[in-house]
Each structure stands twice: as C-alpha cells, then as structure tokens.
Design a protein around this motif. Sequence first.
Motif, mmCIF file in Angstrom:
data_model
loop_
_atom_site.group_PDB
_atom_site.id
_atom_site.type_symbol
_atom_site.label_atom_id
_atom_site.label_comp_id
_atom_site.label_asym_id
_atom_site.label_seq_id
_atom_site.Cartn_x
_atom_site.Cartn_y
_atom_site.Cartn_z
ATOM 1 N N ASP A 76 44.159 44.282 29.829
ATOM 2 C CA ASP A 76 43.788 45.079 30.764
ATOM 3 C C ASP A 76 42.100 45.690 30.683
ATOM 4 O OD1 ASP A 76 43.535 47.850 32.048
ATOM 5 O OD2 ASP A 76 45.160 48.602 31.175
ATOM 6 N N THR A 77 41.738 45.285 32.060
ATOM 7 C CA THR A 77 40.328 45.380 32.226
ATOM 8 C C THR A 77 39.864 46.493 33.139
ATOM 9 O OG1 THR A 77 40.278 44.193 34.346
ATOM 10 C CG2 THR A 77 39.973 42.833 32.356
ATOM 11 N N HIS A 107 46.671 36.905 32.371
ATOM 12 C CA HIS A 107 46.468 37.640 33.386
ATOM 13 C C HIS A 107 45.386 38.970 33.352
ATOM 14 C CE1 HIS A 107 50.177 36.355 35.458
ATOM 15 N NE2 HIS A 107 50.614 36.123 34.050
ATOM 16 N N LEU A 108 44.347 38.871 33.977
ATOM 17 C CA LEU A 108 43.505 40.087 33.948
ATOM 18 C C LEU A 108 43.978 41.220 34.690
ATOM 19 C CD1 LEU A 108 40.121 37.693 34.350
ATOM 20 C CD2 LEU A 108 41.335 38.432 32.144
ATOM 21 N N ALA A 118 35.869 41.144 37.244
ATOM 22 C CA ALA A 118 36.474 40.609 36.218
ATOM 23 C C ALA A 118 36.561 39.219 35.823
ATOM 24 C CB ALA A 118 38.025 41.193 36.046
ATOM 25 N N LEU A 119 36.972 38.419 36.882
ATOM 26 C CA LEU A 119 37.167 36.981 37.079
ATOM 27 C C LEU A 119 35.661 36.313 36.580
ATOM 28 C CD1 LEU A 119 39.046 34.568 37.190
ATOM 29 C CD2 LEU A 119 38.481 34.611 39.704
ATOM 30 N N LEU A 134 44.441 34.701 36.253
ATOM 31 C CA LEU A 134 44.899 35.357 37.266
ATOM 32 C C LEU A 134 44.529 36.734 37.255
ATOM 33 C CD1 LEU A 134 48.747 34.175 37.824
ATOM 34 C CD2 LEU A 134 46.742 33.359 39.155
ATOM 35 N N CYS A 135 43.822 37.330 38.417
ATOM 36 C CA CYS A 135 43.423 38.640 38.554
ATOM 37 C C CYS A 135 44.666 39.546 39.362
ATOM 38 C CB CYS A 135 41.902 38.955 39.190
ATOM 39 S SG CYS A 135 40.530 38.306 38.130
ATOM 40 N N SER A 136 45.039 40.410 38.818
ATOM 41 C CA SER A 136 46.208 41.126 39.415
ATOM 42 C C SER A 136 46.252 42.579 39.104
ATOM 43 C CB SER A 136 47.508 40.624 38.853
ATOM 44 O OG SER A 136 47.502 39.159 38.886
ATOM 45 N N THR A 137 46.517 43.387 40.033
ATOM 46 C CA THR A 137 46.557 44.843 39.981
ATOM 47 C C THR A 137 47.933 44.986 39.240
ATOM 48 O OG1 THR A 137 47.905 45.108 41.867
ATOM 49 C CG2 THR A 137 45.536 45.367 41.934
#
Length: 454
Positions: A76-77, A107-108, A118-119, A134-137
């Motif tokens: 969790d970022t 998963h970020l 973040a990535l 993977l950057c995901s909401t």
Amino acid sequence: MNKSEFRRVYDILDVLLYNFAILPGLRDKEDRDLLIFPVPNKGVSPTYDDISTVCNYLISVPKKNVLNRGIVVLVDTTDADSERLTDIFVFLRQLQATIPGCIVVIHLITTHNYKKEALLQFKNVNPNLGIEVLCSTVEELLHIIPASSLPTSVGGHVSYDNDTWIKFRCNVEPFLSDCKSMGKRLEDLVRPLLDVESVLAETCDVELVAEKYTNLAAQTMKNLHIQSLLSEGSILIERYTATAADYPDMQDTLSSISDALSHLASLQDKVHNLAEKGQDKAKSMAAYTKFKRNSEHLSKELRQLRSQISDITDVGLYDVSTVQSRQASLQKHRLNLQNLESSVNRCIEEGLSIEDISRLQEAEKDVKMLQADLKTLKSEEKHKRGKLEEIFEFHKLVEECMSWFFSGIQRFTAQPVQRCNTLEGICELEVELDKHLTRCPIDGYGTLDTLGTT
C-alpha cells in the motif's frame, strides 16, 4: 532465509505489533499466499531491520508446498512514505535473491495520480528484478483479487486483527514445534517397525526369520523406547486440547497425532507378535536342524551296522569254535544295536516334538524312515542270531555224538577176548553196551534195536 535468521514469535512481538507487514492466511485465485504491507499505524516508522525481521519470520510460516507456489506481495503506497517504500522494495529484492522465484507478482496499491511515481520509485530501487509489478487502485485490484480474499485494510471484506493473529501464533508455534518433534520421532519409529513387519509377515524363509529378522525385531522393540513416546504423546494431546478448541487446524493436527500414536501402539503389538512367532519358528528351526543332523547320522550308522551284520556269514561253519567266534562278533554288534536303538528313539522323540507344522511334517518323514530302518536291522540281527544258535547247537551235538561214539569203540575194543568165550561174559558185555547206548546224545538211538542202524 537461513536457519540462523529464524526467530520465534516471542522474540519479535514488539515489532509485530506495529502491523506494518502481515500474512493473514489469505490466497489469490491461484491459491498463492498474500504478503501485505499496509499503511502502518500512525506514529510507526519501521526501519529496514524491522521490515526484514518481521518479513523473514512471516515467510517462515507457510508450509513448503505453499511457499513453492509463490507469494503475491501487496504494498500500500497511498501514504507516499518514500523511505518506508524504499526499505520495502530493498527487502523484496533481497528476498527474491535469497529464495529465487519466491515472489511471483507485486501489486503496488496506489491512487490514480500516484501510479507513475510509485512504479518509478520501485524501478529505481529494483531496475532488473524480473518480477511482474502492477500499479493498481483499490478498485482495480478487486478485479484481480476478489474482495473475499483481501483484508479490509486494502479494500477487501475480510476482517483481520493483527493482535488476534499474534495470539494465535503464540499458541500455535510451541504446539507446532512439539508436533514437529513428535512427528519426526513417530516417523523414526514407524519406518523401521514397518520394515520389520513387512519382512516378518511376508518372508517364507523360516531360516531367514530365525537368523536375522527375529533379532532385528527384538532389537527394534528394545531400542526405540516406544512406550516412552506413547506416554509423551498422550501428555502432548492433553496439554493442547483446551487451546485447540478455538482452532480447528490444531484440532485436526491433534487428531492426526492421536491416530498416529494409536497406529504406533497397534504396530508395536503386531511386530511384537510377529517377533514372538519368529522366535518360535527359530526354535522350531533349531530343533529341526538338530533332528535332521542326528537322523542323518543315525541312518548312516544303521546302514553301516546292517552291513557289518550281513557280513557275518552263516555258511561253511564246520566246528563249534568257528560258530562261537561268529556269535561273539554278532553279540558286539547287538550291543551296538541296543545303544543305537536308544539314540534313535531319543531322536524320534525330538523330531515329533517340533512345534512348527511344516517342519514337523518333514520330520515325520525322516522318523518313519528311521523306524523302518531300525525295524529291518533288528529283524535281520534276530534272524542271524537264531541261525547261528541253530548251527551252534547242531555242531555241539555232532561233537558230543562223535565223543560218545569213539569212547564206546575205545571201551569195547579194549575188553579181553576171554569175556566173549562164555555166555556169562557175553551177557555182561550186552548190559554194559545197553547202558552206553542210553547215553547217546541223539534221542531214539540209545537202544540195541537201533545199534545196527547207528
């Protein structure tokens, strides 16, 4: 992770309570464990050492087969704490290097506006990690991992309480340690018992059981201290029964241990019984071996004695002394026969007392042969002895007759001629001759009427 890095839950309680890394026991669609780095509680700033300590412990929790499927990491970022994220990313790199293939995807979790940052931060720390990132909401993550597999801290439906998890680990960790030790000892006991059981139950070679595996079974029962382990297992079950009431997995483990202990006790009894049977077979085998050796030796002696008796001829015997010599030889053989008969009877008694049925049947065949040989030999000796006695009596009678005959001739030819010139002298000679004839050894020949025939 090296074994030297392993720590018990009690050793790291202070950092575990910070709740900056969790392993809630949830799985994704591919049945892979989730390692989650939620936003820490306010006022908590974990260091890299804290992250490494907690995560190394968490990685030691899953079973090996679960860990082999790989771990899905969720970071969790949304707090945008650059220093925390850098420490996490560095640790993930170290973890992947230590256990290659351990992490399958990262998963970020971020906001729409912070995805690129973040990535970029991750790639700056780990430019060539070789893991899918993977950057995901939160909304996008729910399309990848169902809400039923995510804790509420990252948008899921599962209520996860870190204090409850820590309490569970405090209960289950010593339990698992004791169970692991118990399981290892059970395995060390059951394997050799199964090996012994298999051999004792399946082998058809009685001698093999007697010479090797009976001793192995006895030694196994002696050295494994099975009763001690059964007692310790009962104590372990009693110790954790109350605690396990709140944890189904612990109940299942206790049930498995109880079944294993019951199996061990049953196996112990089975091997013990098989070992006793093996010992009985060993005794029977030893008795049969002794009987077989003795019976073969006695059969040989019977044949030799029969040959010696047969060699005593009962023809061509013309005098008493020769017959007596043969009778003396036969008497020696008869004494040998009597001694041999006693040995044969003892051997037969030993053969018929063998308990093993198959060996007893074999022994009975040899017993019948011994009995037949002994009977034949006794019959031949008796016949030979009777024959020699008849010949002896005949020659003895002949010698007496010859002695009687020659003594009569000598006596009467020595009489004066003058005695025959008178009737009185002739009558006296006739009386003396009649007396001499009555002393004839052969019945029916002691009269004057038969003198001419004689």
